[in-house]
Scaffold this motif. Structure first.
Motif, PDB file in Angstrom:
ATOM      1  N   LEU A   1       0.708  -1.209   0.113  1.00  0.00           N
ATOM      2  CA  LEU A   1      -0.132  -0.045  -0.154  1.00  0.00           C
ATOM      3  C   LEU A   1       0.758   1.231  -0.122  1.00  0.00           C
ATOM      4  O   LEU A   1       0.422   2.345  -0.425  1.00  0.00           O
ATOM      5  CB  LEU A   1      -0.835  -0.037   1.167  1.00  0.00           C
ATOM      6  N   ARG A   2       2.129   1.109   0.750  1.00  0.00           N
ATOM      7  CA  ARG A   2       2.943   2.409   0.603  1.00  0.00           C
ATOM      8  C   ARG A   2       3.813   2.441  -0.663  1.00  0.00           C
ATOM      9  O   ARG A   2       4.612   3.563  -0.930  1.00  0.00           O
ATOM     10  CB  ARG A   2       4.133   2.167   1.821  1.00  0.00           C
ATOM     11  N   ASP A   3       3.725   1.517  -1.264  1.00  0.00           N
ATOM     12  CA  ASP A   3       4.588   1.637  -2.746  1.00  0.00           C
ATOM     13  C   ASP A   3       3.558   2.137  -3.901  1.00  0.00           C
ATOM     14  O   ASP A   3       2.778   1.544  -4.326  1.00  0.00           O
ATOM     15  CB  ASP A   3       4.709  -0.087  -3.080  1.00  0.00           C
ATOM     16  N   PRO A   4       4.177   3.483  -4.325  1.00  0.00           N
ATOM     17  CA  PRO A   4       3.268   3.984  -5.244  1.00  0.00           C
ATOM     18  C   PRO A   4       3.436   3.401  -6.791  1.00  0.00           C
ATOM     19  O   PRO A   4       2.622   3.431  -7.727  1.00  0.00           O
ATOM     20  CB  PRO A   4       4.013   5.292  -5.448  1.00  0.00           C
ATOM     21  N   GLY A   5       4.542   2.361  -6.894  1.00  0.00           N
ATOM     22  CA  GLY A   5       4.589   1.411  -8.037  1.00  0.00           C
ATOM     23  C   GLY A   5       3.577   0.434  -8.301  1.00  0.00           C
ATOM     24  O   GLY A   5       3.201   0.007  -9.232  1.00  0.00           O
ATOM     25  N   HIS A   6       3.114   0.157  -6.785  1.00  0.00           N
ATOM     26  CA  HIS A   6       2.010  -0.835  -6.887  1.00  0.00           C
ATOM     27  C   HIS A   6       0.567  -0.230  -6.646  1.00  0.00           C
ATOM     28  O   HIS A   6      -0.366  -0.750  -7.377  1.00  0.00           O
ATOM     29  CB  HIS A   6       2.215  -1.943  -5.619  1.00  0.00           C
ATOM     30  N   THR A   7       0.694   0.970  -5.631  1.00  0.00           N
ATOM     31  CA  THR A   7      -0.757   1.419  -5.122  1.00  0.00           C
ATOM     32  C   THR A   7      -1.015   2.581  -5.505  1.00  0.00           C
ATOM     33  O   THR A   7      -0.117   3.566  -5.262  1.00  0.00           O
ATOM     34  CB  THR A   7      -1.107   0.966  -3.888  1.00  0.00           C
ATOM     35  N   ARG A   8      -2.253   3.070  -6.137  1.00  0.00           N
ATOM     36  CA  ARG A   8      -2.378   4.503  -6.428  1.00  0.00           C
ATOM     37  C   ARG A   8      -3.746   4.678  -5.503  1.00  0.00           C
ATOM     38  O   ARG A   8      -4.825   4.305  -5.758  1.00  0.00           O
ATOM     39  CB  ARG A   8      -2.676   4.813  -8.003  1.00  0.00           C
ATOM     40  N   VAL A   9      -3.679   5.788  -4.513  1.00  0.00           N
ATOM     41  CA  VAL A   9      -4.952   6.072  -4.023  1.00  0.00           C
ATOM     42  C   VAL A   9      -5.581   7.222  -4.420  1.00  0.00           C
ATOM     43  O   VAL A   9      -4.725   8.231  -4.722  1.00  0.00           O
ATOM     44  CB  VAL A   9      -4.548   6.555  -2.342  1.00  0.00           C
ATOM     45  N   LEU A  10      -6.650   7.135  -4.714  1.00  0.00           N
ATOM     46  CA  LEU A  10      -7.631   8.365  -5.296  1.00  0.00           C
ATOM     47  C   LEU A  10      -8.581   8.661  -4.403  1.00  0.00           C
ATOM     48  O   LEU A  10      -9.197   7.839  -3.864  1.00  0.00           O
ATOM     49  CB  LEU A  10      -8.469   7.843  -6.635  1.00  0.00           C
ATOM     50  N   LEU A  11      -8.456  10.171  -3.695  1.00  0.00           N
ATOM     51  CA  LEU A  11      -9.537  10.528  -2.702  1.00  0.00           C
ATOM     52  C   LEU A  11     -10.674  11.102  -3.514  1.00  0.00           C
ATOM     53  O   LEU A  11     -10.349  12.323  -4.473  1.00  0.00           O
ATOM     54  CB  LEU A  11      -8.900  11.785  -1.994  1.00  0.00           C
ATOM     55  N   VAL A  12     -11.671  10.985  -3.210  1.00  0.00           N
ATOM     56  CA  VAL A  12     -13.094  11.524  -4.008  1.00  0.00           C
ATOM     57  C   VAL A  12     -13.577  12.577  -2.866  1.00  0.00           C
ATOM     58  O   VAL A  12     -13.824  12.023  -1.766  1.00  0.00           O
ATOM     59  CB  VAL A  12     -14.088  10.557  -4.349  1.00  0.00           C
ATOM     60  N   THR A  13     -13.776  13.638  -3.404  1.00  0.00           N
ATOM     61  CA  THR A  13     -14.545  14.642  -2.598  1.00  0.00           C
ATOM     62  C   THR A  13     -15.657  15.277  -3.750  1.00  0.00           C
ATOM     63  O   THR A  13     -15.770  15.072  -4.882  1.00  0.00           O
ATOM     64  CB  THR A  13     -13.620  15.614  -2.135  1.00  0.00           C
ATOM     65  N   LEU A  14     -16.168  16.095  -2.990  1.00  0.00           N
ATOM     66  CA  LEU A  14     -17.112  17.078  -3.579  1.00  0.00           C
ATOM     67  C   LEU A  14     -16.680  18.622  -3.307  1.00  0.00           C
ATOM     68  O   LEU A  14     -15.907  18.909  -2.616  1.00  0.00           O
ATOM     69  CB  LEU A  14     -18.540  17.185  -2.925  1.00  0.00           C
ATOM     70  N   ALA A  15     -17.229  19.483  -4.537  1.00  0.00           N
ATOM     71  CA  ALA A  15     -16.389  20.821  -4.553  1.00  0.00           C
ATOM     72  C   ALA A  15     -17.232  21.878  -3.662  1.00  0.00           C
ATOM     73  O   ALA A  15     -17.768  22.765  -3.787  1.00  0.00           O
ATOM     74  CB  ALA A  15     -16.542  21.455  -5.851  1.00  0.00           C
TER      75      ALA A  15
END
Length: 367
Positions: A259-273
């Motif tokens: 999970l800490r490896d950006p080559g393996h995991t990409r975290v997308l945070l979803v929000t509203l404006a």
């Protein structure tokens, strides 16, 4: 309640009809309960003056002020989207270049995580990219959102009840095979404890995280609290494994390390404006940072600023959104993607692909 004043604006008319349908679908018992209607305001309800104006009735001074401010927003007064903000179509193109890896779609409840995750997966499959869409949210039904899966798309979910039964069966088969009747009874009692579900779900989650070495996985996560518990479990597991690894630490890869490896995991945070969702997403980003996980990008969902409405009230709300999108793009996020507000909740392949197609059109118009 929103009432369209520009009947030529299909988005405004669609949103008004969606609200009406929602009320008409209420059970008879609820429709019989006395109710009050509050008009949708053109401003975010932040700060005491806005809170006071929220309940003003038609004809009150606050209502007059709100209407005047809305009417003053002429065509062209909505600021353009900030530089560097990209469409979700651009996000899909970036993900399509990967044959494997984990994309975790995270955020507070109600921001549209499931729709965003499903839209990304459906669009990738439409581009002939094999993708596995899954969810850790017990309340989510990604299969219902996607409808009939098409192309190289596989849809699954972590079902806590099924995972608990599978975990119990494995433990009883492995640890209980040599126990006497009393010992097996004690083991079965222990497996009925509340922590069994946490362990079982963590095992299923870890399996998916590891499986992303061989396939592209889009993971719709549960609301923040549940997800942080999973990450906390990953941290505890990591520390325990490393503590007992001795000289073999260099040969071990734990779920937290993936999970800490950006080559393996990409975290997308979803929000509203809007002010509160952006603040909540920022707090989630801080929680992730303490776990050693950096969000790869932010997705601003359901944006009126990206949809380009002509209705005066929607245009005023769109203008207020731009300030929040600017804050995300310039202060909080490495990468910012925007998804426009649609006339109806996206369902099925066509509805989900509209989230991507509409996003591309909106950002081209802004440019």
């Amino acid at each position: 309640m929103f009432e369209a004043t520009d009947r030529a604006d299909p988005l405004a008319v669609g949103l008004e009809e969606a609200g009406r349908r929602a009320l008409e679908s209420l059970p008879g018992e609820l429709r019989a309960v006395p109710s009050s209607s509050i008009p949708l305001r053109g401003e975010n309800i932040v700060g005491l003056p806005a809170v006071r104006r929220m309940l003003d009735r038609v004809g009150d001074a606050g209502e007059v002020d709100d209407a005047a401010a809305t009417a003053a927003l002429a065509a062209g007064d909505v600021p353009a989207l900030p530089p560097g903000v990209e469409s979700s179509d651009a996000l899909v193109s970036e993900l399509a270049d990967r044959e494997r890896g984990l994309v975790m779609v995270m955020g507070k409840g109600g921001v549209g995580k499931t729709s965003v995750a499903a839209a990304l997966a459906v669009e990738l499959a439409a581009r002939d990219v094999p993708v596995h869409l899954t969810t850790t949210d017990p309340a989510a039904h990604v299969a219902d959102v996607v409808g009939e899966a098409r192309g190289p798309l596989r849809v699954t979910r972590i079902d806590p009840e099924a995972e608990v039964e599978s975990y119990r069966a494995k433990v009883l088969a492995r640890a209980g095979k040599d126990l006497d009747e009393d010992g097996r009874a004690l083991l079965e009692e222990d497996l009925r404890s509340p922590c069994t579900e946490e362990v079982a779900v963590f095992h299923a989650f870890s399996k998916i995280v590891s499986g992303a070495r061989r396939e592209l996985v889009i993971m719709d996560t549960a609301p923040t609290g549940h997800t942080l518990l999973l990450l906390d479990a990953a941290g505890s597991y990591h520390r325990e494994i490393m503590r007992n690894a001795g000289d073999r630490q260099g040969a071990i890869t734990t779920p937290l390390m993936r999970l800490r490896d950006p080559g393996h995991t990409r975290v997308l945070l979803v929000t509203l404006a809007e002010t509160t969702p952006v603040l909540e997403a920022g707090a989630l980003a801080d929680d992730l940072a303490r776990a050693g996980i950096d969000p790869w990008g932010w997705v601003v969902n359901n944006s009126l600023a990206a949809a380009g409405p002509s209705d005066p009230l929607l245009r005023r709300r769109a203008a207020e959104e731009v300030e929040q999108i600017e804050r995300v793009a310039s202060v909080l996020a490495e990468r910012t993607y925007v998804v426009p507000r649609l006339m109806a909740e996206p369902r099925g392949v066509a509805g989900l692909r509209a989230m991507i197609d509409g996003s591309a059109s909106a950002t081209r118009s802004a440019a």
